[in-house]
Scaffold this motif. Structure first.
Motif, PDB file in Angstrom:
ATOM      1  N   TRP A 140     -26.814 -41.737  -6.639  1.00 43.67           N
ATOM      2  CA  TRP A 140     -27.142 -40.392  -7.103  1.00 43.67           C
ATOM      3  C   TRP A 140     -28.655 -40.178  -7.063  1.00 43.67           C
ATOM      4  N   THR A 141     -29.412 -41.138  -7.586  1.00 46.32           N
ATOM      5  CA  THR A 141     -30.862 -40.974  -7.631  1.00 46.32           C
ATOM      6  C   THR A 141     -31.469 -41.010  -6.234  1.00 46.32           C
ATOM      7  N   ALA A 142     -30.944 -41.879  -5.384  1.00 40.73           N
ATOM      8  CA  ALA A 142     -31.462 -41.946  -4.018  1.00 40.73           C
ATOM      9  C   ALA A 142     -31.104 -40.710  -3.206  1.00 40.73           C
ATOM     10  N   GLY A 143     -30.099 -39.954  -3.653  1.00 43.43           N
ATOM     11  CA  GLY A 143     -29.685 -38.742  -2.945  1.00 43.43           C
ATOM     12  C   GLY A 143     -28.619 -38.965  -1.907  1.00 43.43           C
ATOM     13  N   CYS A 144     -28.042 -40.179  -1.864  1.00 41.19           N
ATOM     14  CA  CYS A 144     -27.094 -40.500  -0.792  1.00 41.19           C
ATOM     15  C   CYS A 144     -25.659 -40.598  -1.278  1.00 41.19           C
ATOM     16  N   GLY A 145     -25.416 -40.289  -2.564  1.00 40.22           N
ATOM     17  CA  GLY A 145     -24.078 -40.435  -3.107  1.00 40.22           C
ATOM     18  C   GLY A 145     -23.416 -39.120  -3.417  1.00 40.22           C
ATOM     19  N   GLN A 161     -22.949 -40.310   5.069  1.00 43.15           N
ATOM     20  CA  GLN A 161     -23.139 -41.027   6.317  1.00 43.15           C
ATOM     21  C   GLN A 161     -24.558 -40.869   6.861  1.00 43.15           C
ATOM     22  N   ALA A 162     -25.139 -39.667   6.720  1.00 40.71           N
ATOM     23  CA  ALA A 162     -26.467 -39.425   7.290  1.00 40.71           C
ATOM     24  C   ALA A 162     -27.503 -40.391   6.736  1.00 40.71           C
ATOM     25  N   PHE A 163     -27.315 -40.816   5.476  1.00 40.97           N
ATOM     26  CA  PHE A 163     -28.311 -41.680   4.856  1.00 40.97           C
ATOM     27  C   PHE A 163     -28.293 -43.090   5.420  1.00 40.97           C
ATOM     28  N   ARG A 164     -27.293 -43.424   6.181  1.00 34.64           N
ATOM     29  CA  ARG A 164     -27.285 -44.752   6.779  1.00 34.64           C
ATOM     30  C   ARG A 164     -28.330 -44.863   7.879  1.00 34.64           C
ATOM     31  N   ALA A 165     -28.911 -43.725   8.247  1.00 33.93           N
ATOM     32  CA  ALA A 165     -30.007 -43.715   9.218  1.00 33.93           C
ATOM     33  C   ALA A 165     -31.341 -43.391   8.548  1.00 33.93           C
ATOM     34  N   PHE A 166     -31.403 -43.428   7.231  1.00 33.26           N
ATOM     35  CA  PHE A 166     -32.642 -43.095   6.523  1.00 33.26           C
ATOM     36  C   PHE A 166     -33.715 -44.114   6.886  1.00 33.26           C
ATOM     37  N   PRO A 167     -34.948 -43.646   7.140  1.00 29.77           N
ATOM     38  CA  PRO A 167     -36.019 -44.562   7.587  1.00 29.77           C
ATOM     39  C   PRO A 167     -36.653 -45.353   6.445  1.00 29.77           C
ATOM     40  N   PRO A 184     -35.011 -49.535   0.043  1.00 27.75           N
ATOM     41  CA  PRO A 184     -33.577 -49.199   0.028  1.00 27.75           C
ATOM     42  C   PRO A 184     -32.985 -49.310  -1.373  1.00 27.75           C
ATOM     43  N   TRP A 185     -32.104 -48.380  -1.687  1.00 28.85           N
ATOM     44  CA  TRP A 185     -31.514 -48.356  -3.030  1.00 28.85           C
ATOM     45  C   TRP A 185     -30.747 -49.632  -3.337  1.00 28.85           C
ATOM     46  N   GLN A 186     -30.258 -50.327  -2.312  1.00 26.42           N
ATOM     47  CA  GLN A 186     -29.507 -51.556  -2.557  1.00 26.42           C
ATOM     48  C   GLN A 186     -30.365 -52.630  -3.221  1.00 26.42           C
ATOM     49  N   GLU A 187     -31.675 -52.614  -2.925  1.00 25.93           N
ATOM     50  CA  GLU A 187     -32.569 -53.591  -3.574  1.00 25.93           C
ATOM     51  C   GLU A 187     -32.618 -53.335  -5.077  1.00 25.93           C
ATOM     52  N   ARG A 198     -44.635 -38.801  -2.277  1.00 29.34           N
ATOM     53  CA  ARG A 198     -43.611 -37.754  -2.399  1.00 29.34           C
ATOM     54  C   ARG A 198     -43.489 -36.994  -1.089  1.00 29.34           C
ATOM     55  N   ARG A 199     -44.606 -36.662  -0.490  1.00 27.23           N
ATOM     56  CA  ARG A 199     -44.583 -35.954   0.787  1.00 27.23           C
ATOM     57  C   ARG A 199     -43.938 -36.811   1.865  1.00 27.23           C
ATOM     58  N   ARG A 200     -44.238 -38.101   1.846  1.00 27.17           N
ATOM     59  CA  ARG A 200     -43.637 -39.010   2.831  1.00 27.17           C
ATOM     60  C   ARG A 200     -42.121 -39.058   2.679  1.00 27.17           C
ATOM     61  N   ALA A 201     -41.649 -39.088   1.434  1.00 24.79           N
ATOM     62  CA  ALA A 201     -40.204 -39.119   1.198  1.00 24.79           C
ATOM     63  C   ALA A 201     -39.543 -37.831   1.673  1.00 24.79           C
ATOM     64  N   LEU A 202     -40.166 -36.698   1.422  1.00 23.99           N
ATOM     65  CA  LEU A 202     -39.595 -35.425   1.861  1.00 23.99           C
ATOM     66  C   LEU A 202     -39.574 -35.334   3.387  1.00 23.99           C
ATOM     67  N   ASP A 203     -40.581 -35.878   4.037  1.00 25.96           N
ATOM     68  CA  ASP A 203     -40.582 -35.906   5.504  1.00 25.96           C
ATOM     69  C   ASP A 203     -39.442 -36.779   6.026  1.00 25.96           C
ATOM     70  N   ALA A 204     -39.204 -37.916   5.354  1.00 28.16           N
ATOM     71  CA  ALA A 204     -38.103 -38.790   5.768  1.00 28.16           C
ATOM     72  C   ALA A 204     -36.762 -38.085   5.595  1.00 28.16           C
ATOM     73  N   TRP A 205     -36.615 -37.342   4.506  1.00 23.43           N
ATOM     74  CA  TRP A 205     -35.403 -36.568   4.265  1.00 23.43           C
ATOM     75  C   TRP A 205     -35.195 -35.521   5.349  1.00 23.43           C
ATOM     76  N   ASP A 206     -36.279 -34.848   5.746  1.00 22.07           N
ATOM     77  CA  ASP A 206     -36.185 -33.833   6.794  1.00 22.07           C
ATOM     78  C   ASP A 206     -35.706 -34.440   8.114  1.00 22.07           C
ATOM     79  N   ARG A 207     -36.126 -35.664   8.389  1.00 19.98           N
ATOM     80  CA  ARG A 207     -35.745 -36.311   9.650  1.00 19.98           C
ATOM     81  C   ARG A 207     -34.244 -36.539   9.723  1.00 19.98           C
ATOM     82  N   ILE A 208     -33.631 -37.021   8.633  1.00 22.13           N
ATOM     83  CA  ILE A 208     -32.182 -37.264   8.714  1.00 22.13           C
ATOM     84  C   ILE A 208     -31.387 -35.984   8.519  1.00 22.13           C
ATOM     85  N   ARG A 209     -31.947 -35.017   7.804  1.00 23.62           N
ATOM     86  CA  ARG A 209     -31.225 -33.775   7.582  1.00 23.62           C
ATOM     87  C   ARG A 209     -31.073 -33.000   8.877  1.00 23.62           C
ATOM     88  N   LYS A 210     -32.047 -33.095   9.744  1.00 18.66           N
ATOM     89  CA  LYS A 210     -32.022 -32.354  11.003  1.00 18.66           C
ATOM     90  C   LYS A 210     -31.240 -33.089  12.085  1.00 18.66           C
TER      91      LYS A 210
END
Length: 470
Positions: A387-392, A299-305, A361-364, A458-470
């Protein structure tokens, strides 16, 4: 018991080990094989362009094999119920049998059809012709679905039973009068570009093609664990499109590796069996979470930036065309466009690049794969992208970003895979072939400069992950 039965072919385009066909020929005097092309029901996941090409070829071969046995394949389009009724009026058929498809839209349609048929006095029954275990059976002791592959695989092994199998019929008694049938070309399956010629150079759709693939892989399976991650070597089975269209069953594959039907011995064969179990796991997830082709399981990934379409359109196009300037990504995307297939290790690399380095977005990506893969399968495609996007399900406990340069150096160390699909880079030495090019070198070789910086994105992606994880 009625004298004539309809066998409704779907994702089971084979004569051997076909439970619905076997039941019909054993319980009825005459059999009417039928295929109904009903893309509206499966929308938006009706077959893509590459899948339709494969389907056209496979249906043609199935009809030839049926004619060799005194029968033929009846083709229809639209509502299956209308096709059943037309056949009943001509042949007197009173029974319909089919093998189950587990995609959400098809499941709903089949339930309605089965109830309608029974209300109208038909005899009807469906069978498992494509999985080793039904999705509703491979669950935890408390009835909940598995969300991690390893315990799911252990569950399958604990409860393993040799898969049933049935012989290929030598002949099939036809009805007294054949109903009308569309011509194969009437289904308009073939794409209107040069794919038919391209794909035909690499694939032989149909049951016989599946059999040849399986025969060729049986000996190589012993080294599967060593070779499966090397896109520069022919270490995989190539059976995935044949499995999707049901030209071979997972039970047939396992029996080829171990005739007793038990799980095979030897590391290579057992690792391959676990890959079949991944296919089972994907169908398990799709059955229990039917919205996952469109929505992230977590569910958290539905808010991924994710970036907006207007921002990523050019990058998405470059990815689709194999013009990102990242050699391993471009090689995979060009292999896909040329052959309708991509090595699984490379699928993970290109998917990670799209979703994490490009923040698309992984849907694309799932939609592009759906249209261009000959083995596009809703369960596998969805599970692979999530799985690859990390949201499954079964995602790593950390946010993994594949480095396409390091992946290429590890799994294509001599650059043979790159040289095949990116011939502009053929003159680069192995130690540099996976590296992005400088502006001057890119211009001289006619190859694009990288559209992104791998380290920064890569750094940008990890920052985006941190935003939804928190």
């Amino acid at each position: 018991m009625t004298d004539t039965a309809i066998v409704w072919f779907r994702r089971d385009l084979r004569l051997a080990d076909n439970p619905a066909l076997d039941h019909a020929r054993r319980h009825h005097e005459c059999v009417v094989p039928l295929f109904v092309f009903d893309p509206a029901t499966e929308s938006p996941w009706s077959p893509g362009a590459a899948g339709r090409w494969w389907l056209h070829r496979s249906l043609g071969e199935l009809d030839e094999r049926l004619r060799d046995r005194g029968s033929r394949l009846i083709l229809a389009g639209g509502d299956p119920l209308e096709a059943f009724e037309r056949i009943r009026q001509v042949t007197g058929a009173g029974a319909v049998y089919w093998n189950r498809v587990y995609e959400p839209a098809v499941v709903g349609r089949d339930r309605r059809i089965k109830q309608r048929l029974r209300d109208d006095g038909w005899e009807t029954k469906s069978f498992n012709g494509s999985l080793l275990v039904e999705p509703w059976n491979g669950v935890k002791a408390d009835g909940d679905p598995y969300l991690v592959f390893t315990p799911f695989w252990k569950h399958l092994q604990r409860h393993w039973q040799p898969p049933p199998h049935s012989p290929e019929p030598r002949e099939l008694a036809p009805p007294g009068r054949w109903p009308a049938s569309l011509d194969l070309d009437d289904l308009a399956l073939l794409p209107d570009h040069d794919w038919p010629e391209k794909l035909a150079a690499h694939w032989a759709p149909g049951e016989l093609g599946a059999r040849r693939r399986l025969d060729g892989f049986t000996d190589a399976a012993a080294a599967y664990h060593d070779q499966r991650n090397r896109p520069d070597r022919p270490g995989t089975s190539g059976l995935s499109p044949h499995l999707h269209f049901g030209e071979v069953s997972p039970g047939q594959i396992l029996r080829a590796l171990e005739p007793s039907g038990e799980l095979p011995a030897g590391k290579g064969r057992m690792v391959f069996a676990s890959e079949l179990a991944w296919r089972e796991f994907s169908h398990h997830l799709l059955w229990h979470f039917p919205d996952t082709p469109d929505e992230s399981l977590k569910q958290a990934f539905r808010a991924f930036p994710w970036r907006k379409p207007g921002d990523y359109a050019d990058d998405l196009s470059a990815w689709q065309r194999g013009r990102t300037g990242i050699p391993m990504v471009d090689a995979g995307m060009r292999q896909l466009w040329e052959t309708g297939w991509m090595h699984n290790r490379v699928r993970m690399i290109v998917a990670s690049f799209l979703t994490k380095n490009l923040l698309v977005p992984w849907q694309e990506g799932a939609g592009w794969f759906w249209d261009t893969l000959v083995d596009a399968d809703l369960a596998n495609n969805t599970q692979g992208w999530q799985w690859t996007a990390g949201c499954g399900a079964d995602a790593a406990p950390y946010f993994r970003v594949f480095n396409p340069v390091l992946q290429g150096e590890k799994f294509d160390p001599e650059g043979e895979y790159l040289r095949r699909w990116c011939p502009e880079l053929a003159g680069r030495e192995p130690g540099r072939i996976h590296q992005p090019l400088s502006a001057g070198e890119a211009e001289s070789l006619g190859y694009p400069q990288p559209i992104v910086d791998l380290k920064a994105t890569r750094r940008r992606a990890l920052d985006a992950w941190d935003r939804i994880r928190k």
